[in-house]
Design an enzyme around this catalytic site. Structure first.
Site, short mmCIF file in Angstrom:
data_model
loop_
_atom_site.label_atom_id
_atom_site.label_comp_id
_atom_site.label_asym_id
_atom_site.label_seq_id
_atom_site.Cartn_x
_atom_site.Cartn_y
_atom_site.Cartn_z
N HIS A 9 0.87 -1.18 0.00
CA HIS A 9 0.00 0.00 0.00
C HIS A 9 0.91 1.23 0.00
CE1 HIS A 9 -2.67 3.00 1.93
NE2 HIS A 9 -3.68 2.26 1.51
N ASP A 45 3.03 -4.77 8.02
CA ASP A 45 1.82 -3.95 7.88
C ASP A 45 0.63 -4.90 7.98
OD1 ASP A 45 -0.43 -2.65 6.98
OD2 ASP A 45 0.49 -1.87 5.15
N GLN A 64 -4.65 -5.18 6.85
CA GLN A 64 -5.69 -6.06 6.29
C GLN A 64 -5.62 -7.46 6.89
OE1 GLN A 64 -8.04 -4.91 4.49
NE2 GLN A 64 -7.21 -3.04 3.61
N LYS A 106 -10.58 -0.77 10.35
CA LYS A 106 -10.82 -1.98 9.54
C LYS A 106 -11.16 -3.16 10.45
CE LYS A 106 -7.30 -0.40 6.28
NZ LYS A 106 -8.04 0.28 5.23
N CYS A 151 -4.97 2.65 -3.49
CA CYS A 151 -3.72 3.17 -2.91
C CYS A 151 -2.59 2.16 -3.08
CB CYS A 151 -3.90 3.54 -1.43
SG CYS A 151 -5.18 4.75 -1.14
N1 C6P Z 1 -6.28 0.55 2.86
C1 C6P Z 1 -8.12 0.24 1.32
O1 C6P Z 1 -9.20 0.55 0.81
P1 C6P Z 1 -4.89 3.76 7.21
O2 C6P Z 1 -5.44 4.63 6.11
O3 C6P Z 1 -3.69 4.39 7.87
O4 C6P Z 1 -5.93 3.30 8.16
O5 C6P Z 1 -4.39 2.41 6.51
C2 C6P Z 1 -3.48 2.46 5.44
C3 C6P Z 1 -3.26 1.09 4.89
C4 C6P Z 1 -2.02 0.50 5.04
N2 C6P Z 1 -1.79 -0.74 4.62
C5 C6P Z 1 -2.73 -1.47 4.02
C6 C6P Z 1 -2.43 -2.88 3.58
C7 C6P Z 1 -4.01 -0.93 3.80
O6 C6P Z 1 -4.95 -1.66 3.22
C8 C6P Z 1 -4.28 0.40 4.23
C9 C6P Z 1 -5.61 1.03 3.98
C10 C6P Z 1 -7.63 0.98 2.54
O7 C6P Z 1 -7.45 -0.69 0.88
C11 C6P Z 1 -7.77 2.46 2.37
S1 C6P Z 1 -6.70 3.12 1.15
#
Ligand code: C6P
Length: 410
Positions: free
Chosen positions: A127, A204, A207, A230, A368
Site C-alpha cells: 500500500h 503492515d 488487512q 478496519k 492506494c
Molecule cells: N487501505 C483500502 O481501501 P490507514 O489509512 O492508515 O488506516 O491504513 C493504510 C493502509 C495501510 N496498509 C494497508 C495494507 C491498507 O490496506 C491500508 C488502507 C484501505 O485498501 C484504504 S486506502
C-alpha cells in the site's frame, strides 16, 4: 452479540445497525470492508457511554472523571496486548492508524540509523503507506529503496526476496495481507530469513488483523502495525506494536504534552514507554472504541471469523469465475478477505456505480496500490472485500449485479 456456540451470522448482523438500511431502495450489501468495516452496537455504545458518563482528558487529572477515562483508555491497551499477544502493555503504542505507525518507525527508527547506500526492502504489493514513508526517509538519508517482485498469481517471489536481503539491508517492511490482491504473505518465513541476517522486520497488518489471528511473539515481528477502523473500531486510531528494546532506543516522534516527565527551557526528560510516543491529547474515544471492538472480535473468535470468511471467499471466487469477461486480479494460493477483478467490457469506475445502484458497495480504483495496478497492466480494479457479517446470499447479489452490469454495457 448473543453468545453463539456456532457461527451465527444473523445474530452478528443484528449487532451492526447500519446493515439493516437500504441503499437506492435495495438492501445494503456492504462489500467495502477493506476500505473500512462497519461498527457493532457494542463499539458505538462504548463510545457513547464514555461521552455520556466518564469523559475527561487522560493521565492528567486526579478527579474522578479523569481517573475513569484513564482507566478505560489503559484497559484498551491491555485488550490490544492480549489481541496480538505482545509480551507487555508498554509495547503497544496508540497512533492515528497504520499510516502514522509506519511513518513513526520510518522517522524515529530508520532515519537516525540510515546512511547513504543502506537499503530498505519492501515488496511490489505494498500500500502507498508502506512505500512513501520509506521513499521520504531514503531522500533524507541517501538510503535506497529495494522492491521484491511479485508473480502473475500475486505471490511474492521468495527466491528474489532471499537474494535481495543484502548486508546493506537495514529493515524489511512487508504487508501481511495485500489490500489490492488479497494475498497472505509468508511473514513468518520472511521474518526468520531477515533475522538470520540480523535485519529487523516491520509487518503492515492493516488487512490481516480483521481476518487472521496474529501473535507477534510467535511471528517474532519487530514492529507490527494496524488501524482500528478496519477492525470494527473507530477511525483515527491505530496501533504500533514494537519490541521493547527497539522502542526504548528510538527517539520520540513528536514532542508535546504527556510524552515528557519534566520540561524546562534547558532540558526535557522524556516519558517512559509507551507514552514517549503518544504526544498530546490522544484519541481517547477512539482508543476506547477500539478496545470494545477487540473485545467483540475476541468473543466471536478469529478462528470462527476466518473460517466463515474463507467460505465466502471460496464461494465468491467460484461464482465470479463463472462470469464471462471477468478476470480476477490476484490468485495466490493463500488469500484472505477480498477479490479484485476487472471486466472486459466495463471500466472499474462504472462497475462501482452500477453495483451501487443495486445496493452493492465495492471499492473501485487503484486502492492506494498503484504499483500493483501497473504490475498487472490495469488502470484500476473493482474490489469486493468481506467481513464477519457478510453472507453467501450477498455474494449471489454481487454476482447477479455484475452480470446485469455486463449486459447493460454489452
Ligand atoms: N487501505 C483500502 O481501501 P490507514 O489509512 O492508515 O488506516 O491504513 C493504510 C493502509 C495501510 N496498509 C494497508 C495494507 C491498507 O490496506 C491500508 C488502507 C484501505 O485498501 C484504504 S486506502
Amino acid at each position: 452479540m448473543s453468545n453463539v456456540a456456532q457461527y451465527d451470522v444473523v445474530s452478528i448482523r443484528n449487532d451492526f445497525p447500519i446493515l439493516s438500511r437500504e441503499v437506492h431502495g435495495r438492501p445494503l450489501v456492504y462489500l467495502d470492508n477493506a476500505a473500512s468495516s462497519q461498527r457493532p452496537r457494542q463499539v458505538i455504545d462504548a463510545v457513547r457511554g464514555l461521552y455520556e458518563h466518564s469523559y475527561s482528558n487522560v493521565h492528567r487529572g486526579v478527579h474522578q472523571l479523569s481517573q475513569e477515562s484513564s482507566r478505560l483508555y489503559e484497559d484498551a491497551r491491555v485488550a490490544v496486548r492480549g489481541f496480538i499477544n505482545a509480551s507487555c502493555v508498554h509495547e503497544v503504542v496508540f497512533t492515528r492508524g497504520t499510516t502514522e505507525s509506519i511513518n513513526l518507525v520510518a522517522q524515529s527508527y530508520a532515519r537516525p540509523l540510515l546512511k547513504a547506500g543502506d537499503e530498505i526492502l519492501i515488496t511490489h504489493m505494498e500500500h502507498h503507506s508502506n512505500i512513501v514513508p520509506w521513499q521520504m526517509v531514503c531522500q533524507q538519508t541517501g538510503a535506497v529503496l529495494k522492491v521484491v517482485p511479485i508473480s502473475d498469481a500475486g505471490e511474492l517471489e521468495m527466491g528474489r526476496f532471499n537474494e535481495m536481503l543484502s548486508d546493506r539491508t537495514r529493515l524489511v517492511s512487508v504487508v501481511h495481507v495485500s489490500n489490492a490482491l488479497g494475498t497472505v504473505n509468508p511473514v513468518k518465513t520472511i521474518i526468520d530469513a531477515a533475522h538470520a541476517k540480523g535485519i529487523p522486520v516491520l509487518v503492515d497488518g492493516a488487512q490481516a488483523v480483521p481476518h487472521i489471528g496474529v501473535d507477534v511473539q510467535e511471528l517474532n515481528a519487530d514492529f507490527y502495525v494496524f488501524s482500528g477502523h478496519k477492525l470494527y473500531g473507530p477511525t483515527g486510531v491505530g496501533v504500533l506494536y514494537g519490541k521493547e528494546k527497539l522502542l526504548n532506543a528510538m527517539p520520540p516522534y513528536q514532542g508535546g504534552g504527556d510524552m515528557i516527565l519534566s520540561v524546562s527551557f534547558e532540558k526535557t526528560e522524556y516519558n517512559t514507554l509507551p507514552y514517549k510516543f503518544e504526544a498530546g491529547t490522544p484519541n481517547i474515544a477512539g482508543v476506547i472504541g477500539l478496545g470494545a471492538a477487540i473485545e467483540y472480535v475476541r468473543k466471536i473468535g478469529l478462528g470462527a471469523i476466518a473460517a466463515h470468511e474463507h467460505g465466502l471467499l471460496e464461494y465468491a471466487t467460484k461464482q465470479l469465475k463463472q462470469i464471462e469477461g471477468l478476470r480476477i486480479i490476484g490468485e495466490a494460493g493463500q488469500k484472505a478477505g477480498l477479490i479484485s477483478f476487472v471486466l472486459d467490457a466495463v471500466h472499474p469506475h462504472d462497475i462501482g456505480t452500477f453495483l451501487d445502484a443495486d445496493g452493492v458497495a465495492v471499492r473501485t480504483g487503484h486502492h492506494c496500490a498503484q504499483p500493483v495496478m501497473d504490475r498487472y497492466g490495469v488502470p484500476a480494479t473493482a474490489r469486493a472485500s468481506f467481513a464477519m457479517y457478510n453472507t453467501f446470499k450477498e455474494i449471489d447479489v454481487l454476482a447477479e449485479a455484475i452480470v446485469k452490469t455486463i449486459e447493460m454495457f454489452g
